[in-house]
Design a protein around this motif. Structure first.
Motif, PDB file in Angstrom:
ATOM      1  N   SER A   2       0.820  -1.194   0.000  1.00 39.60           N
ATOM      2  CA  SER A   2       0.000   0.000   0.000  1.00 39.60           C
ATOM      3  C   SER A   2       0.861   1.254   0.000  1.00 39.60           C
ATOM      4  O   SER A   2       1.961   1.258   0.537  1.00 39.60           O
ATOM      5  CB  SER A   2      -0.919  -0.003   1.219  1.00 39.60           C
ATOM      6  N   ARG A   3       0.329   2.299  -0.611  1.00 38.32           N
ATOM      7  CA  ARG A   3       1.066   3.563  -0.689  1.00 38.32           C
ATOM      8  C   ARG A   3       1.001   4.262   0.658  1.00 38.32           C
ATOM      9  O   ARG A   3      -0.062   4.396   1.259  1.00 38.32           O
ATOM     10  CB  ARG A   3       0.465   4.435  -1.777  1.00 38.32           C
ATOM     11  N   PRO A   4       2.177   4.721   1.166  1.00 39.09           N
ATOM     12  CA  PRO A   4       2.164   5.409   2.456  1.00 39.09           C
ATOM     13  C   PRO A   4       1.411   6.727   2.375  1.00 39.09           C
ATOM     14  O   PRO A   4       1.411   7.392   1.345  1.00 39.09           O
ATOM     15  CB  PRO A   4       3.657   5.645   2.742  1.00 39.09           C
ATOM     16  N   ARG A   5       0.750   7.093   3.486  1.00 41.72           N
ATOM     17  CA  ARG A   5      -0.019   8.332   3.525  1.00 41.72           C
ATOM     18  C   ARG A   5       0.690   9.374   4.398  1.00 41.72           C
ATOM     19  O   ARG A   5       1.302   9.050   5.398  1.00 41.72           O
ATOM     20  CB  ARG A   5      -1.422   8.063   4.076  1.00 41.72           C
ATOM     21  N   SER A   6       0.584  10.594   3.982  1.00 43.49           N
ATOM     22  CA  SER A   6       1.194  11.685   4.725  1.00 43.49           C
ATOM     23  C   SER A   6       0.203  12.248   5.736  1.00 43.49           C
ATOM     24  O   SER A   6      -0.993  12.327   5.474  1.00 43.49           O
ATOM     25  CB  SER A   6       1.650  12.784   3.767  1.00 43.49           C
ATOM     26  N   GLU A   7       0.700  12.653   6.926  1.00 46.89           N
ATOM     27  CA  GLU A   7      -0.149  13.279   7.924  1.00 46.89           C
ATOM     28  C   GLU A   7      -0.556  14.684   7.483  1.00 46.89           C
ATOM     29  O   GLU A   7      -1.601  15.197   7.876  1.00 46.89           O
ATOM     30  CB  GLU A   7       0.581  13.323   9.264  1.00 46.89           C
ATOM     31  N   ASN A   8       0.283  15.325   6.694  1.00 46.06           N
ATOM     32  CA  ASN A   8      -0.018  16.663   6.190  1.00 46.06           C
ATOM     33  C   ASN A   8      -0.749  16.542   4.862  1.00 46.06           C
ATOM     34  O   ASN A   8      -0.201  16.009   3.901  1.00 46.06           O
ATOM     35  CB  ASN A   8       1.284  17.455   6.007  1.00 46.06           C
ATOM     36  N   PRO A   9      -1.999  17.009   4.748  1.00 48.36           N
ATOM     37  CA  PRO A   9      -2.745  16.828   3.506  1.00 48.36           C
ATOM     38  C   PRO A   9      -2.135  17.573   2.331  1.00 48.36           C
ATOM     39  O   PRO A   9      -2.423  17.257   1.189  1.00 48.36           O
ATOM     40  CB  PRO A   9      -4.133  17.379   3.853  1.00 48.36           C
ATOM     41  N   LYS A  10      -1.296  18.580   2.602  1.00 46.23           N
ATOM     42  CA  LYS A  10      -0.675  19.317   1.504  1.00 46.23           C
ATOM     43  C   LYS A  10       0.509  18.558   0.908  1.00 46.23           C
ATOM     44  O   LYS A  10       0.980  18.892  -0.166  1.00 46.23           O
ATOM     45  CB  LYS A  10      -0.212  20.690   2.006  1.00 46.23           C
ATOM     46  N   GLU A  11       0.993  17.579   1.626  1.00 46.98           N
ATOM     47  CA  GLU A  11       2.133  16.811   1.158  1.00 46.98           C
ATOM     48  C   GLU A  11       1.667  15.513   0.498  1.00 46.98           C
ATOM     49  O   GLU A  11       0.680  14.913   0.918  1.00 46.98           O
ATOM     50  CB  GLU A  11       3.077  16.487   2.313  1.00 46.98           C
ATOM     51  N   HIS A  12       2.390  15.106  -0.522  1.00 48.78           N
ATOM     52  CA  HIS A  12       2.079  13.866  -1.241  1.00 48.78           C
ATOM     53  C   HIS A  12       3.272  12.931  -1.122  1.00 48.78           C
ATOM     54  O   HIS A  12       4.401  13.315  -1.416  1.00 48.78           O
ATOM     55  CB  HIS A  12       1.786  14.164  -2.707  1.00 48.78           C
ATOM     56  N   VAL A  13       3.028  11.713  -0.662  1.00 54.19           N
ATOM     57  CA  VAL A  13       4.088  10.730  -0.463  1.00 54.19           C
ATOM     58  C   VAL A  13       3.903   9.588  -1.455  1.00 54.19           C
ATOM     59  O   VAL A  13       2.802   9.046  -1.588  1.00 54.19           O
ATOM     60  CB  VAL A  13       4.083  10.173   0.979  1.00 54.19           C
ATOM     61  N   VAL A  30       9.336   9.254  -1.482  1.00 56.37           N
ATOM     62  CA  VAL A  30       9.511  10.647  -1.880  1.00 56.37           C
ATOM     63  C   VAL A  30       8.311  11.468  -1.402  1.00 56.37           C
ATOM     64  O   VAL A  30       7.165  11.120  -1.682  1.00 56.37           O
ATOM     65  CB  VAL A  30       9.667  10.770  -3.408  1.00 56.37           C
ATOM     66  N   THR A  31       8.597  12.547  -0.676  1.00 58.29           N
ATOM     67  CA  THR A  31       7.558  13.464  -0.213  1.00 58.29           C
ATOM     68  C   THR A  31       7.629  14.743  -1.044  1.00 58.29           C
ATOM     69  O   THR A  31       8.696  15.369  -1.129  1.00 58.29           O
ATOM     70  CB  THR A  31       7.745  13.809   1.274  1.00 58.29           C
ATOM     71  N   SER A  32       6.508  15.115  -1.667  1.00 60.60           N
ATOM     72  CA  SER A  32       6.472  16.308  -2.514  1.00 60.60           C
ATOM     73  C   SER A  32       5.281  17.171  -2.112  1.00 60.60           C
ATOM     74  O   SER A  32       4.355  16.718  -1.444  1.00 60.60           O
ATOM     75  CB  SER A  32       6.371  15.919  -3.992  1.00 60.60           C
ATOM     76  N   VAL A  33       5.334  18.421  -2.534  1.00 58.24           N
ATOM     77  CA  VAL A  33       4.272  19.375  -2.219  1.00 58.24           C
ATOM     78  C   VAL A  33       4.031  20.231  -3.460  1.00 58.24           C
ATOM     79  O   VAL A  33       4.946  20.493  -4.234  1.00 58.24           O
ATOM     80  CB  VAL A  33       4.675  20.240  -1.002  1.00 58.24           C
ATOM     81  N   TYR A  34       2.791  20.637  -3.634  1.00 57.31           N
ATOM     82  CA  TYR A  34       2.462  21.462  -4.804  1.00 57.31           C
ATOM     83  C   TYR A  34       2.996  22.876  -4.620  1.00 57.31           C
ATOM     84  O   TYR A  34       2.784  23.523  -3.583  1.00 57.31           O
ATOM     85  CB  TYR A  34       0.946  21.514  -5.019  1.00 57.31           C
ATOM     86  N   ASP A  35       3.729  23.354  -5.618  1.00 58.75           N
ATOM     87  CA  ASP A  35       4.302  24.687  -5.592  1.00 58.75           C
ATOM     88  C   ASP A  35       3.565  25.555  -6.612  1.00 58.75           C
ATOM     89  O   ASP A  35       3.688  25.340  -7.825  1.00 58.75           O
ATOM     90  CB  ASP A  35       5.795  24.630  -5.935  1.00 58.75           C
ATOM     91  N   LYS A  43       9.733  18.255  -4.955  1.00 59.75           N
ATOM     92  CA  LYS A  43      10.178  17.293  -3.952  1.00 59.75           C
ATOM     93  C   LYS A  43      10.832  18.032  -2.785  1.00 59.75           C
ATOM     94  O   LYS A  43      11.675  18.910  -2.984  1.00 59.75           O
ATOM     95  CB  LYS A  43      11.175  16.310  -4.562  1.00 59.75           C
ATOM     96  N   ILE A  44      10.428  17.673  -1.578  1.00 54.21           N
ATOM     97  CA  ILE A  44      10.992  18.335  -0.405  1.00 54.21           C
ATOM     98  C   ILE A  44      11.906  17.404   0.400  1.00 54.21           C
ATOM     99  O   ILE A  44      12.779  17.866   1.112  1.00 54.21           O
ATOM    100  CB  ILE A  44       9.884  18.898   0.500  1.00 54.21           C
ATOM    101  N   ARG A  45      11.715  16.082   0.275  1.00 61.01           N
ATOM    102  CA  ARG A  45      12.613  15.148   0.955  1.00 61.01           C
ATOM    103  C   ARG A  45      12.395  13.747   0.382  1.00 61.01           C
ATOM    104  O   ARG A  45      11.373  13.460  -0.240  1.00 61.01           O
ATOM    105  CB  ARG A  45      12.402  15.134   2.467  1.00 61.01           C
ATOM    106  N   SER A  46      13.377  12.894   0.597  1.00 65.46           N
ATOM    107  CA  SER A  46      13.265  11.495   0.178  1.00 65.46           C
ATOM    108  C   SER A  46      13.955  10.618   1.203  1.00 65.46           C
ATOM    109  O   SER A  46      14.866  11.058   1.903  1.00 65.46           O
ATOM    110  CB  SER A  46      13.894  11.291  -1.210  1.00 65.46           C
ATOM    111  N   ARG A  47      13.518   9.382   1.286  1.00 67.41           N
ATOM    112  CA  ARG A  47      14.064   8.444   2.272  1.00 67.41           C
ATOM    113  C   ARG A  47      14.170   7.066   1.648  1.00 67.41           C
ATOM    114  O   ARG A  47      13.237   6.593   0.999  1.00 67.41           O
ATOM    115  CB  ARG A  47      13.170   8.400   3.510  1.00 67.41           C
ATOM    116  N   LEU A  48      15.326   6.424   1.830  1.00 66.67           N
ATOM    117  CA  LEU A  48      15.534   5.078   1.302  1.00 66.67           C
ATOM    118  C   LEU A  48      14.804   4.064   2.177  1.00 66.67           C
ATOM    119  O   LEU A  48      15.011   4.019   3.395  1.00 66.67           O
ATOM    120  CB  LEU A  48      17.033   4.764   1.272  1.00 66.67           C
ATOM    121  N   VAL A  49      13.920   3.255   1.572  1.00 64.86           N
ATOM    122  CA  VAL A  49      13.137   2.300   2.363  1.00 64.86           C
ATOM    123  C   VAL A  49      13.426   0.855   1.999  1.00 64.86           C
ATOM    124  O   VAL A  49      13.063  -0.055   2.734  1.00 64.86           O
ATOM    125  CB  VAL A  49      11.629   2.570   2.206  1.00 64.86           C
ATOM    126  N   GLY A  50      14.070   0.591   0.859  1.00 63.71           N
ATOM    127  CA  GLY A  50      14.337  -0.787   0.493  1.00 63.71           C
ATOM    128  C   GLY A  50      15.045  -0.910  -0.835  1.00 63.71           C
ATOM    129  O   GLY A  50      15.459   0.081  -1.444  1.00 63.71           O
TER     130      GLY A  50
END
Length: 457
Positions: A2-13, A30-35, A43-50
C-alpha cells in the motif's frame, strides 16, 4: 504494497524506484508538495526504504532497509576526535584530529603532497579557525604533516577507515563486497620493482572502500585476505574475489560471518576447476538456468551469457570430499560465463570462458541475473576505486618509501574518496539526476567553507 499516507494533507508521499548501475533498484519514499510558483509538484525530501534485485518489479518482494536505531552516527570530525595520540601532551602543538581533518580536506580538493597540505593550512587557517576554536594560530610544516601521517599509518589506519566508513553505509542486505589487491607504483624500489601492495575491500553498491591492509615484502596477499574479512561486518552481503584468493579458509570465514560468496575458479584449484568445467560439458541443458546481456561501448560489442548449475550435483561418493571443502556449495551454484567480444574497427572476434562457484541458492528467483550482476560488480573495484585513486587522487605520484607513510596516506585518500562517493549518492537521491563526476567534486571542495560544511553533515 500500500502507498504510504502523509499526515499533512498538503504533502504527497509516493514510492519511486531508482535503478542503480549494478542493476538493483533503490526504493525511495519521496515526499512532494504542490508549488504554485511552478504550477507543479516539488520534492521536499526522500528516504531510502528498500531495495529490489535485478529483474524484479514487485514491491511486495522489496528487501527493506534495516533499522538504524541503537547506533548513533558520528560526524567526520567527531570520529577523528576519538583517535588515540601516542605523543606526549607536553610537546603537542598540532592536535592529531585537526591535522588529519586538514589532510582529508586537502585530499577532497585533489591535492596529495605534504607541501600542498601545509600550504592549504596556511591559506585557509582563518576559515578553519571559524569552525574550530582550538585550531592552532601558527602554520604547519610539511615535515610535521609527514610525521603525523606516518603515525596514523603505523598505529590506526585500519581502525580509521572503518570508523569513517560505517557512518556512510546504506543499511541494506545483499550488497556486493569485492576483495582485490593494488600495487602503489610510487613506492617502488630496487627490491620491490612493482611497489608496495595494498589489499582493499570495496563495497560496489555504495562505492565505498571498507578496509585496506598493506602487504609486506615477504608476505602474501592470500594470508591476509581471510583476516581482513574476519574484521568486517559483512552479514547479508555477497563477497567476490579473483582466483588468487579462492581459498577454502577465506570461503569458510565468509560463510561464518553470515555472508555469501561468488569466487572465480582457475588452475590454482585444479580439481575443482576440472569438475566445474566437466559438469557444463556433460549435464543436460534442461537443468541450466541462463541469462544474456549485450553491451556496445568503447568501440566493441560484448555479448555475455551466463549459465548456472546446482552445486548439489557434486553430492555423491566421488565428489563429496570436494563439496565438503567449500561450505555452502551444496545448496549453491556452479557458474560458466562466456563472453564474445567484437572489435568494431577491425571486426576481430574474441571469445572467453570463465568459471565461478557461489553459495547463493540455486533455487533463488532470478539467480542467473543476480549472479551476472554480481560478477560484473566485482570489476568496480578496479574501474571505480583503483583507477580513480591512481588518476584522480594521484596515488601513483605521491612520494613514499616508508610503509607507515604509505598506509596512512592511502587510507586518508580513501576517506576522501568515500566522502565524495557519498556526496554523489546524496545529490542523485535529492535531485533525481546524475551527480557531478569526482573531478568536478574536487573543484567544489576547493572552497574550504563548502568542504567543512559537507563533512559536518
Amino acid at each position: 504494497m500500500s502507498r504510504p499516507r502523509s499526515e499533512n494533507p498538503k504533502e504527497h508521499v509516493s514510492l519511486v524506484c531508482s535503478k542503480q548501475k549494478n542493476g538493483w533498484y533503490y526504493v525511495l519514499e519521496v515526499t512532494s508538495v504542490y508549488d504554485p510558483k511552478i504550477k507543479n509538484s516539488r520534492k521536499i525530501r526522500s528516504r531510502l526504504v528498500g531495495k529490489l534485485p535485478p529483474g524484479e518489479t514487485d514491491l511486495n518482494k522489496m528487501i527493506p532497509t534495516e533499522s538504524g536505531q541503537g547506533r548513533k552516527k558520528k560526524s567526520i570530525p567527531e570520529a577523528l576526535a576519538e583517535l588515540k595520540d601516542s605523543r606526549s601532551p607536553l610537546y603537542v602543538v598540532y592536535p592529531l584530529d585537526l591535522t588529519l581533518l586538514v589532510v582529508v580536506l586537502v585530499a577532497m580538493a585533489g591535492y596529495t603532497s605534504c607541501y600542498q597540505i601545509a600550504q592549504y593550512w596556511a591559506s585557509n587557517r582563518a576559515v578553519l579557525k571559524k569552525y574550530f576554536d582550538d585550531f592552532p594560530d601558527r602554520d604547519i610544516s610539511h615535515d610535521t604533516v609527514r610525521r603525523l601521517i606516518k603515525l596514523i599509518g603505523k598505529q590506526q589506519s585500519e581502525q580509521l577507515i572503518k570508523r569513517f566508513t560505517e557512518q556512510l553505509l546504506n543499511p541494506i542486505k545483499h550488497r556486493v563486497v569485492s576483495l582485490d589487491g593494488q600495487s602503489v607504483k610510487a613506492s617502488k624500489t630496487l627490491l620491490q620493482p612493482r611497489g608496495q601492495y595494498v589489499l582493499n575491500v570495496y563495497d560496489s553498491d555504495d562505492q565505498l572502500c571498507l578496509e585496506q591492509r598493506v602487504i609486506g615484502e615477504k608476505e602474501n596477499e592470500i594470508t591476509h585476505a581471510a583476516d581482513l574479512i574476519d574484521s568486517l561486518d559483512i552479514k547479508g552481503t555477497v563477497v567476490t574475489c579473483d582466483a588468487l584468493n579462492t581459498q577454502t579458509k577465506l570461503v569458510q570465514k565468509i560463510v561464518q560471518k553470515g555472508a555469501d560468496y561468488c569466487v572465480a575458479v582457475k588452475d590454482n584449484q585444479q580439481t575443482l576447476f576440472d569438475l566445474v568445467k566437466a559438469w557444463f560439458r556433460t549435464e543436460p541443458s534442461q537443468l541450466i538456468k541462463d541469462n544474456q546481456t549485450l553491451d556496445s561501448d568503447h568501440c566493441r560489442i560484448e555479448t555475455r551469457r551466463i549459465q548456472v548449475l546446482p552445486g548439489s550435483l557434486m553430492d555423491g561418493p566421488i565428489y563429496q570430499d570436494v563439496l565438503k571443502k567449500w561450505p555452502g556449495l551444496d545448496d549453491g551454484c556452479m557458474i560458466k560465463l562466456a563472453t564474445e567480444t567484437v572489435i568494431k574497427n577491425t571486426g576481430e572476434i574474441r571469445y572467453d570462458e570463465r568459471y565461478f562457484i557461489s553459495s547463493l541458492h540455486f533455487d533463488e528467483q532470478y539467480i542467473a541475473q543476480l549472479l551476472l550482476k554480481t560478477i560484473r560488480s566485482h570489476w568496480a573495484i578496479e574501474n571505480n576505486l583503483h583507477w580513480v585513486l591512481d588518476v584522480t587522487f594521484d596515488q601513483d605520484r605521491m612520494h613514499c618509501r616508508n610503509a607507515d607513510y604509505l598506509a596512512g596516506r592511502a587510507v586518508l585518500s580513501k576517506l576522501a574518496y568515500n566522502i565524495i562517493s557519498k556526496a554523489q549518492a546524496n545529490e542523485e537521491m535529492q535531485t533525481g539526476k546524475k551527480s557531478a563526476t569526482k573531478p568536478q567534486w574536487l573543484v567544489r571542495f576547493n572552497n574550504a567553507d563548502f568542504a567543512v560544511e559537507c563533512l559536518s553533515k
